[in-house]
Write a protein that holds these residues in place. Structure first.
Motif, PDB file in Angstrom:
ATOM      1  N   ILE A 128     -12.450  -5.892 -14.674  1.00 30.55           N
ATOM      2  CA  ILE A 128     -12.372  -4.911 -13.581  1.00 30.55           C
ATOM      3  C   ILE A 128     -11.417  -5.472 -12.519  1.00 30.55           C
ATOM      4  N   PHE A 129     -10.484  -4.659 -12.072  1.00 36.87           N
ATOM      5  CA  PHE A 129      -9.601  -5.041 -10.968  1.00 36.87           C
ATOM      6  C   PHE A 129     -10.125  -4.400  -9.692  1.00 36.87           C
ATOM      7  N   VAL A 130     -10.266  -5.207  -8.645  1.00 41.08           N
ATOM      8  CA  VAL A 130     -10.648  -4.669  -7.333  1.00 41.08           C
ATOM      9  C   VAL A 130      -9.572  -5.148  -6.358  1.00 41.08           C
ATOM     10  N   SER A 131      -8.711  -4.230  -5.966  1.00 42.14           N
ATOM     11  CA  SER A 131      -7.511  -4.707  -5.259  1.00 42.14           C
ATOM     12  C   SER A 131      -7.089  -3.809  -4.101  1.00 42.14           C
ATOM     13  N   PRO A 132      -6.587  -4.429  -3.045  1.00 43.78           N
ATOM     14  CA  PRO A 132      -5.943  -3.624  -1.995  1.00 43.78           C
ATOM     15  C   PRO A 132      -4.553  -3.191  -2.444  1.00 43.78           C
ATOM     16  N   GLU A 133      -3.921  -2.394  -1.607  1.00 42.10           N
ATOM     17  CA  GLU A 133      -2.524  -2.000  -1.818  1.00 42.10           C
ATOM     18  C   GLU A 133      -1.692  -2.762  -0.797  1.00 42.10           C
ATOM     19  N   TYR A 134      -0.624  -3.400  -1.244  1.00 39.49           N
ATOM     20  CA  TYR A 134       0.299  -4.060  -0.318  1.00 39.49           C
ATOM     21  C   TYR A 134       1.646  -3.344  -0.379  1.00 39.49           C
ATOM     22  N   ASN A 135       2.080  -2.834   0.742  1.00 38.32           N
ATOM     23  CA  ASN A 135       3.401  -2.186   0.828  1.00 38.32           C
ATOM     24  C   ASN A 135       3.614  -1.175  -0.294  1.00 38.32           C
ATOM     25  N   HIS A 136       2.607  -0.339  -0.449  1.00 43.22           N
ATOM     26  CA  HIS A 136       2.615   0.772  -1.412  1.00 43.22           C
ATOM     27  C   HIS A 136       2.618   0.308  -2.865  1.00 43.22           C
ATOM     28  N   SER A 137       2.197  -0.910  -3.121  1.00 36.80           N
ATOM     29  CA  SER A 137       2.228  -1.387  -4.509  1.00 36.80           C
ATOM     30  C   SER A 137       1.167  -2.472  -4.742  1.00 36.80           C
ATOM     31  N   ILE A 138       1.352  -3.218  -5.835  1.00 31.17           N
ATOM     32  CA  ILE A 138       0.401  -4.245  -6.262  1.00 31.17           C
ATOM     33  C   ILE A 138       0.606  -5.515  -5.431  1.00 31.17           C
ATOM     34  N   PRO A 139      -0.442  -6.132  -4.879  1.00 30.43           N
ATOM     35  CA  PRO A 139      -0.252  -7.399  -4.169  1.00 30.43           C
ATOM     36  C   PRO A 139       0.411  -8.434  -5.090  1.00 30.43           C
ATOM     37  N   GLY A 140       1.326  -9.224  -4.520  1.00 31.00           N
ATOM     38  CA  GLY A 140       2.099 -10.177  -5.317  1.00 31.00           C
ATOM     39  C   GLY A 140       1.234 -11.137  -6.120  1.00 31.00           C
ATOM     40  N   GLY A 141       0.142 -11.595  -5.524  1.00 28.97           N
ATOM     41  CA  GLY A 141      -0.730 -12.553  -6.223  1.00 28.97           C
ATOM     42  C   GLY A 141      -1.311 -11.956  -7.497  1.00 28.97           C
ATOM     43  N   LEU A 142      -1.681 -10.700  -7.440  1.00 30.23           N
ATOM     44  CA  LEU A 142      -2.245 -10.024  -8.618  1.00 30.23           C
ATOM     45  C   LEU A 142      -1.153  -9.810  -9.670  1.00 30.23           C
ATOM     46  N   LYS A 143       0.021  -9.409  -9.234  1.00 30.23           N
ATOM     47  CA  LYS A 143       1.123  -9.194 -10.182  1.00 30.23           C
ATOM     48  C   LYS A 143       1.473 -10.514 -10.872  1.00 30.23           C
ATOM     49  N   ASN A 144       1.454 -11.600 -10.089  1.00 28.92           N
ATOM     50  CA  ASN A 144       1.724 -12.933 -10.654  1.00 28.92           C
ATOM     51  C   ASN A 144       0.707 -13.278 -11.746  1.00 28.92           C
ATOM     52  N   ALA A 145      -0.572 -13.020 -11.454  1.00 31.91           N
ATOM     53  CA  ALA A 145      -1.633 -13.307 -12.444  1.00 31.91           C
ATOM     54  C   ALA A 145      -1.384 -12.490 -13.716  1.00 31.91           C
ATOM     55  N   LEU A 146      -0.993 -11.244 -13.558  1.00 37.11           N
ATOM     56  CA  LEU A 146      -0.750 -10.384 -14.725  1.00 37.11           C
ATOM     57  C   LEU A 146       0.479 -10.859 -15.503  1.00 37.11           C
TER      58      LEU A 146
END
Ligand SMILES: Cc1cc2nc3c(=O)[nH]c(=O)nc-3n(C[C@H](O)[C@H](O)[C@H](O)COP(=O)(O)O)c2cc1C
Length: 181
Positions: free
Chosen positions: A70-88
């Motif tokens: 399950i992903f529980v995430s805020p939105e950063y600058n209309h997109s995916i937070p960098g830390g989450l994108k890095n993990a992916l």
């Protein structure tokens, strides 16, 4: 069932983290729910993807051994937070631990659209060839103006969303069972 939760915010007082903790409290009796932290992951670098640091190995193993994520995430600058994108990005290479993994997305923000733009980008990324998760269709959980949903003791009080969590968790468990190899 072993269900991993990835929180997209690294902040100590994160609302998204509090929602993840709420899910663990509410559903932890039935399933093994656990937050898998992303804050110690180095920035993805293709030069070290074959022999990554221990943090990456442990993180990927945890997800590989999970029945769902399950992903529980805020939105950063209309997109995916960098830390989450890095993990992916780490997950998308070498052993590609999220391929065919059942997933679903929850997001809370203090704006009016409750992470809708982040979630549509996240779905796109989860569908990419390196990730190819089995994201549960048609089940986004959007929580706008989340700062109004906690009482003074820090309890999550949004009854409508809490009731929806009941339905969505049942559906997610069914989604996992349906997609077992
Ligand atoms: C770098 C940054 C970018 C943000 N961009 C957005 C945004 O695009 N849309 C939005 O609704 N909120 C945005 N916010 C506000 C977040 O919704 C708010 O900070 C929220 O509490 C973050 O989630 P958290 O409490 O789990 O850390 C942004 C916050 C930060 C720090």
């Amino acid at each position: 069932m072993n269900i991993s939760i990835i929180v997209g915010s690294l902040r100590k007082e994160s609302y998204n983290k509090k929602i993840a903790e709420f899910l663990i409290k509410k559903f932890g009796g039935n399933h093994n729910l656990e937050i898998v932290p992303i804050d110690k992951l180095p920035l993805f670098n293709e030069d070290i993807e074959e022999e990554p640091p221990a943090e990456v190995i442990q993180f990927k193993k945890k997800l590989k051994d999970s029945d769902g994520v399950i992903f529980v995430s805020p939105e950063y600058n209309h997109s995916i937070p960098g830390g989450l994108k890095n993990a992916l990005d780490w997950c998308s290479r070498v052993d590609r631990v999220l391929v065919r993994k059942p997933t679903f997305i929850i997001g809370a923000s203090n704006g009016n659209v409750g992470t809708a733009r982040c979630q549509s980008h996240l779905v796109q990324v989860l569908n990419s060839p390196g990730l190819m998760t089995l994201n549960m269709p048609n089940t986004h959980v959007l929580i706008p103006n989340v700062q109004d949903d906690f009482d003074e003791e820090g309890n999550f009080t949004n009854e409508r969303t809490i009731n929806y969590f009941d339905k969505i968790m049942t559906r997610f468990v069914q989604w996992i069972e349906k997609n077992r190899d």
